[in-house]
Scaffold this active site. Structure first.
Site, PDB file in Angstrom:
ATOM      1  N   LYS A 172      11.425  -8.374  -4.102  1.00 11.32           N
ATOM      2  CA  LYS A 172      12.454  -7.749  -3.294  1.00 11.32           C
ATOM      3  C   LYS A 172      12.036  -7.846  -1.820  1.00 11.32           C
ATOM      4  O   LYS A 172      11.136  -7.132  -1.373  1.00 11.32           O
ATOM      5  CB  LYS A 172      12.642  -6.284  -3.713  1.00 11.32           C
ATOM      6  N   GLY A 203      18.358  -6.275  -1.862  1.00 11.76           N
ATOM      7  CA  GLY A 203      19.272  -5.140  -1.891  1.00 11.76           C
ATOM      8  C   GLY A 203      18.791  -4.004  -1.013  1.00 11.76           C
ATOM      9  O   GLY A 203      17.865  -4.165  -0.207  1.00 11.76           O
ATOM     10  N   GLU A 206      18.259   1.931  -2.689  1.00  9.79           N
ATOM     11  CA  GLU A 206      18.649   2.380  -4.026  1.00  9.79           C
ATOM     12  C   GLU A 206      18.315   1.316  -5.067  1.00  9.79           C
ATOM     13  O   GLU A 206      17.836   1.627  -6.157  1.00  9.79           O
ATOM     14  CB  GLU A 206      20.141   2.710  -4.042  1.00  9.79           C
ATOM     15  N   GLU A 246      -0.256  -1.172   0.078  1.00  9.67           N
ATOM     16  CA  GLU A 246      -0.834  -1.356   1.406  1.00  9.67           C
ATOM     17  C   GLU A 246       0.157  -0.759   2.389  1.00  9.67           C
ATOM     18  O   GLU A 246       1.257  -1.276   2.563  1.00  9.67           O
ATOM     19  CB  GLU A 246      -1.092  -2.845   1.678  1.00  9.67           C
ATOM     20  N   CYS A 280       0.357  -3.889  10.464  1.00 10.21           N
ATOM     21  CA  CYS A 280      -0.124  -2.650   9.855  1.00 10.21           C
ATOM     22  C   CYS A 280      -1.505  -2.266  10.357  1.00 10.21           C
ATOM     23  O   CYS A 280      -1.816  -1.074  10.489  1.00 10.21           O
ATOM     24  CB  CYS A 280      -0.132  -2.791   8.333  1.00 10.21           C
ATOM     25  N   GLU A 378       1.797   6.162  13.442  1.00 10.64           N
ATOM     26  CA  GLU A 378       1.963   4.711  13.566  1.00 10.64           C
ATOM     27  C   GLU A 378       3.250   4.420  14.338  1.00 10.64           C
ATOM     28  O   GLU A 378       4.341   4.766  13.893  1.00 10.64           O
ATOM     29  CB  GLU A 378       2.023   4.067  12.180  1.00 10.64           C
TER      30      GLU A 378
END
Length: 463
Positions: A172, A203, A206, A246, A280, A378
């Site tokens: 996804k 998508g 949800e 992560e 990140c 962050e």
């Protein structure tokens, strides 16, 4: 890039069982937007529960055949994927830059080569599976959910080890950066990967929640925000499935007074202004020993003035656009909050002032408390907060004084001091005299609210 998009009529559906599929019932199409120009690149159909069920079923059906192949047979496919990405590296770099907003220089020199490296590396582990992983078995269908900051690279981090060890995948991608995943699907068709081994459904939240809670999923591999990671953790709790996460970070760059300040300045550029700070493990906190504070800040300001901002396909640009308008608003609100908290704001006086696009100037903030919101949260943008310390022990204490634990870097000429400090910092990765250095052979991951589990290296394969 345009020819590939036109070949698909600039419309994409779900990639299930080796074929592109559109829903039989009317579903909304969501635009993929170029962050530098705000132009629509393509439209992607929003997948729903029906498409998730189909994708998971296809992966489950393909699992028996794929897992029964020998490691050498699976390695052939991973090698083919790596070679095909190399063959189309200009197309991948261009699509990644247009869709994400990062510079073409970064995608050509970092994203695409590292993605290739991961498939080559894990093809080697597939060949060594019988010797190195005797007694281990593939887990089954893996749900992989990836973020928008490194779409192609995160795809490779998730898929390469999963496929190498005999698992099948439902991927996804992030809502704002789907195109490189769709281009990757064309690569899979080109090399003849068995249908159903990799499936891609795009998508909303949800749909992602439904995928994570699907009873046929055996593992979830997630990279994204800490808030979403907590929700996923709750969904999979008690189900007996594997989970790797992560999450966010607030990494510290620690500069001791004996460090090479010119090297530190370049390290700052690489750590916080790479990909517009949307990394990140970006070094978003600069901890400087008091004796060199003024010199380092002066050098850093001068270097920031020389940074070049431009559109993503500008080969001379050091920085391009923030990925989406929502993130741009978030970054702007944090900087405004920093002003209210008494911070001294410095922004580069860049000549690049486009009328459209989600651009934000590189920003340096001094004079804030270590407990301020900008020092604790962050920001995920090109914003660097500076603090001072007196002793190495104080630096370690400040580095640990956040809820995250992803990465840190230590800058000093005394390696023995750096090694001792590294033991005291509660993070998953510590670099010495460098920052944001990655390799497929080295495991990467965090602790505390930065997640758990490792990706890359032998430890990532075991996960």
């Amino acid at each position: 890039e345009t020819r590939w998009l036109e070949r698909h009529a600039r419309k994409f559906g779900a990639f299930i069982e080796g074929e592109w599929k559109f829903s039989s019932s009317p579903r909304p199409f969501v635009p993929s937007v170029d962050p530098c120009t705000e132009e629509v690149l393509a439209e992607c159909e929003q997948a729903g529960k029906q498409e998730v069920d189909q994708a998971v079923a296809a992966a489950a059906n393909a699992f028996k055949g794929w897992s029964s192949l020998t490691g050498h047979e699976r390695a052939k496919f991973l090698y083919a994927i790596a070679r095909s990405i190399q063959r189309h590296h200009k197309l991948f770099a261009g699509i990644e830059s247009l869709d994400n907003g990062k510079t073409i220089r970064e995608t050509k020199n970092i994203d695409v080569p590292l993605a290739v490296r991961h498939f080559y590396h894990h093809a080697g582990w597939a060949q060594l599976q019988e010797q190195e992983f005797a007694g281990y078995r593939p887990v089954g269908v893996v749900a992989c959910i990836i973020p928008w900051n490194f779409p192609l690279l995160m795809l490779s981090w998730k898929l390469a080890p999963a496929l190498a060890m005999g698992n099948t995948v439902v991927l996804k991608p992030a809502p704002s950066t789907r195109l490189s995943a769709f281009l990757f699907c064309d690569i899979l068709k080109e090399i003849g990967l068995p249908p159903g081994v990799v499936n891609v459904v795009a998508g909303d939240n949800e749909m992602a929640s439904y995928l994570v809670s699907h009873p046929s999923i055996s593992k979830v591999a997630f990279t994204g925000s800490t808030a979403v990671g907590k929700q996923i953790r709750k969904q999979v709790a008690g189900r007996g499935i594997k989970l790797t996460m992560e999450l966010g970070g607030k990494s510290a760059m620690i500069v001791l007074q004996d460090a090479d300040l010119d090297a530190c300045v370049e390290g700052c550029v690489d750590s916080i202004f790479l990909n517009q700070g949307q990394v990140c493990c970006a070094g978003s906190r600069l901890l400087v020993q008091e004796g060199v504070m003024q010199d380092l800040v002066a050098k850093l300001k001068a270097r920031m003035e020389r940074l070049r901002m431009g559109t993503s396909l500008d080969k001379n640009a050091d920085m391009a656009a923030i990925n989406n308008e929502s993130q741009l608003r978030t970054i702007s609100s944090y900087v405004e909050e920093g002003k209210k908290e008494g911070g001294e704001i410095f922004q580069s006086n860049l000549s690049f002032n486009p009328s459209k696009g989600y651009f934000f100037k590189p920003t340096l903030i001094l004079g804030l408390q270590t407990c301020s919101s900008l020092s604790q949260n962050e920001i995920f943008g090109p914003v660097l907060v500076v603090h001072t310390f007196r002793t190495p022990d104080e630096a370690c204490m400040l580095a640990n004084n956040v809820r995250y634990g992803l990465a840190a870097s230590i800058w000093t000429e005394r390696i023995c001091v750096a090694m001792e400090m590294a033991k005291k910092i509660r993070v998953g990765v510590v670099w010495i005299n460098s920052h944001n250095q990655f390799d497929a052979a080295a495991g990467f991951g965090g602790c505390k609210e930065s997640g758990f589990g490792r990706e890359g290296g032998k430890e990532g394969v075991v996960e």
